[in-house]
Enzyme design. Structure first.
Site, PDB file in Angstrom:
ATOM      1  N   LYS A   5      -8.276  94.700  44.706  1.00  0.00           N
ATOM      2  CA  LYS A   5      -8.644  93.563  44.262  1.00  0.00           C
ATOM      3  C   LYS A   5     -10.412  93.533  43.480  1.00  0.00           C
ATOM      4  O   LYS A   5     -10.839  93.236  42.690  1.00  0.00           O
ATOM      5  CB  LYS A   5      -8.154  91.683  44.305  1.00  0.00           C
ATOM      6  CG  LYS A   5      -6.962  92.228  44.192  1.00  0.00           C
ATOM      7  CD  LYS A   5      -5.723  90.983  45.105  1.00  0.00           C
ATOM      8  CE  LYS A   5      -4.706  90.413  44.399  1.00  0.00           C
ATOM      9  NZ  LYS A   5      -3.508  92.096  46.260  1.00  0.00           N
TER      10      LYS A   5
HETATM   11  C1  LIG Z   1      -2.508  92.531  46.174  1.00  0.00           C
HETATM   12  C2  LIG Z   1      -2.125  93.680  46.461  1.00  0.00           C
HETATM   13  C3  LIG Z   1      -1.040  94.094  46.103  1.00  0.00           C
HETATM   14  C4  LIG Z   1       0.229  94.257  45.163  1.00  0.00           C
HETATM   15  O1  LIG Z   1      -0.888  94.021  43.653  1.00  0.00           O
HETATM   16  P1  LIG Z   1      -0.079  93.718  42.675  1.00  0.00           P
HETATM   17  O2  LIG Z   1      -0.484  93.608  41.360  1.00  0.00           O
HETATM   18  O3  LIG Z   1       0.070  92.342  42.603  1.00  0.00           O
HETATM   19  O4  LIG Z   1       1.173  94.020  42.805  1.00  0.00           O
HETATM   20  C5  LIG Z   1      -1.251  95.595  46.967  1.00  0.00           C
HETATM   21  N1  LIG Z   1      -1.552  95.685  48.048  1.00  0.00           N
HETATM   22  C6  LIG Z   1      -2.866  95.177  48.587  1.00  0.00           C
HETATM   23  C7  LIG Z   1      -3.381  95.079  49.230  1.00  0.00           C
HETATM   24  C8  LIG Z   1      -3.025  93.713  47.527  1.00  0.00           C
HETATM   25  O5  LIG Z   1      -4.534  92.996  47.754  1.00  0.00           O
END
Ligand SMILES: *Cc1c(COP(=O)(O)O)cnc(C)c1O
Length: 462
Positions: free
Chosen positions: A109
């Site tokens: 993120k």
């Molecule tokens: C948020 C997240 C995901 C999922 O991603 P999306 O965009 O919500 O599909 C997968 N792995 C980690 C470590 C995350 O923080």
């Protein structure tokens, strides 16, 4: 670039307004009016920041001058602790892992939010305004949003996490950030309680206007935009390939889907789910059926409403917002709906035992430690691969040390935090413990915003 709502009844906006608005007024999500085409690979590999600027410029053109944008992108990724920003490693013949977790909070993120925080700050500065970002988190989103906002004079951020229900590392990455505009609240309740409180604050018109509430969640177009870049940079390095993506809210894999539609040589998109598999079932059966969320060892994917699916539906329904609104209305009323899907998606589901087996197997065969989310993606890639040499890039979404218990259970090895976070457990924490009561939380948020505008800090708790 102009942006339209997936439900067709909200005003057409430019990039800056879409950035600050988040959700459209008709409940839809904003998408570009026209998708630009992204030229194919040039001669040889380019620095990540160059790919990023070229990829994102068409989306922000008109809302910003090129010079400041280039400087902002360079600054957003200068803090990543790898010179390639999102480096690739081949772990098996023509099977690569792309590490998206070299940013401040060790999860993917950061790739989008490090840029989005700067975009918010620049636009609010230009307008002479302040905003309050309110976030509910079950772990990763909160810390990435805090790092995106910390120390920015145009923003306050209030993050609600469920007390005692996030991991130690996840909590400390939020509560040890020492900036007057960062406010952590531990809510006596569950993640759903936190989310309900945030929704209720946004639904309170007077409150929303007074504090100029805003969101940086995964439906924000700017996040999808920033995630296009690593798909493109990976294909510039390895050529046409499939991507395997551990999926929760569908934001990450959605960026790959858009990249493909814009001409990036993305072959297929392989979705990995844990037991919360609404997206897998949609790909397999063409029905969106939501179920109860069950907790897993890949908690960032414990989601049963993958909001970003709406953007795919909008394109597959020929950009007819009325049909999207009608279909989602039926889904809400009935809990299930037939919805078109794109054959470029394939999906596989791994339960916790299968996920631990992948962690163990990858470690035994390659020496690499992978976190449980990444393992779900690698497991999906192995299961869905066509032949032994289909090129696949597996997106690695978290550093293994962010989920050390699962990694240790599978391999016997407890992965250490990177040096810059080695003293995380000794840093002082700062948060307030509150009941899951809307009135109490709203009064607290008002107090936080008042305090930091005067340069003070919130209460310190052990
Ligand atoms: C948020 C997240 C995901 C999922 O991603 P999306 O965009 O919500 O599909 C997968 N792995 C980690 C470590 C995350 O923080």
């Amino acid at each position: 670039m102009k942006y339209v709502s997936t439900r067709g009844r909200a005003p057409v906006l430019d990039f800056a307004d879409v950035l600050l608005a988040g959700l459209a007024t008709d409940g839809g999500l904003y998408v570009p009016e026209e998708l630009p085409s992204l030229p194919g690979a040039t001669d040889g590999r380019r620095p990540y920041v160059d790919v990023a600027v070229e990829t994102m410029w068409p989306f922000v053109d008109g809302a910003m001058a090129p010079g400041p944008f280039v400087a902002m992108v360079a600054d957003a990724y200068a803090g990543f602790d790898h010179p390639d920003v999102c480096p690739l490693t081949e772990i098996d013949r023509r099977l690569w892992v792309q590490e998206l977790w070299h940013g401040p909070t060790l999860a993917f993120k950061d790739v989008a939010l490090q840029l989005v925080g700067r975009l918010f700050d620049a636009e609010l500065t230009r307008r002479g305004e302040r905003a309050t970002i309110v976030v509910a988190t079950s772990g990763d989103t909160g810390s990435a949003a805090i790092e995106a906002c910390a120390g920015r004079s145009t923003l306050d951020i209030v993050v609600l996490h469920p007390a005692g229900r996030v991991s130690d590392v996840q909590r400390r990455l939020m509560t040890t950030v020492d900036a007057p505009n960062v406010h952590n609240v531990a809510v006596e309740g569950t993640f759903d309680d936190c989310q309900d409180l945030v929704k209720a604050m946004f639904a309170d018109d007077a409150f929303r206007r007074d504090l100029r509430l805003s969101a940086m969640n995964s439906i924000n177009w700017a996040r999808v935009m920033a995630q296009l870049v690593y798909y493109r940079s990976a294909t510039e390095a390895v050529g046409r390939c499939a991507f395997a993506v551990p999926t929760g809210n569908f934001g990450n894999v959605l960026a790959g889907w858009y990249a493909r539609r814009m001409g990036v040589p993305v072959d297929r998109l392989l979705i990995g789910s844990n037991r919360n598999d609404i997206v897998c079932r949609w790909v397999a059966t063409g029905a969106l059926v939501s179920e109860e969320v069950v907790p897993t060892i890949s908690p960032a994917m414990d989601v049963q409403v993958s909001s970003n699916v709406e953007r795919v539906l909008f394109e597959l329904l020929d950009r007819d917002g009325a049909r999207v609104a009608e279909l989602l209305g039926r889904a809400r009323a009935l809990g299930t709906v037939e919805a078109p899907c794109d054959p470029v998606f394939s999906a596989a589901r791994l339960d916790d035992d299968e996920t631990r087996s992948v962690i163990a197997e990858v470690h035994a065969s390659t020496g690499h430690l992978v976190d449980p989310h990444t393992a779900v993606g690698i497991g999906a890639a192995r299961r869905l691969r066509r032949g032994g040499d289909e090129p696949i890039v597996c997106l690695s979404t978290a550093h293994p040390a962010k989920f050390p218990d699962a990694v240790e259970a599978a391999t016997g090895i407890r992965p250490p935090l990177p040096d810059r976070l080695a003293d995380l457990a000794e840093r002082p924490e700062r948060f307030d413990l509150l009941p899951a009561d809307l009135g109490v939380v709203q009064a607290h948020v008002r107090g936080c915003v008042g305090t930091s505008a005067r340069g003070g800090a919130s209460q310190h708790l052990p």
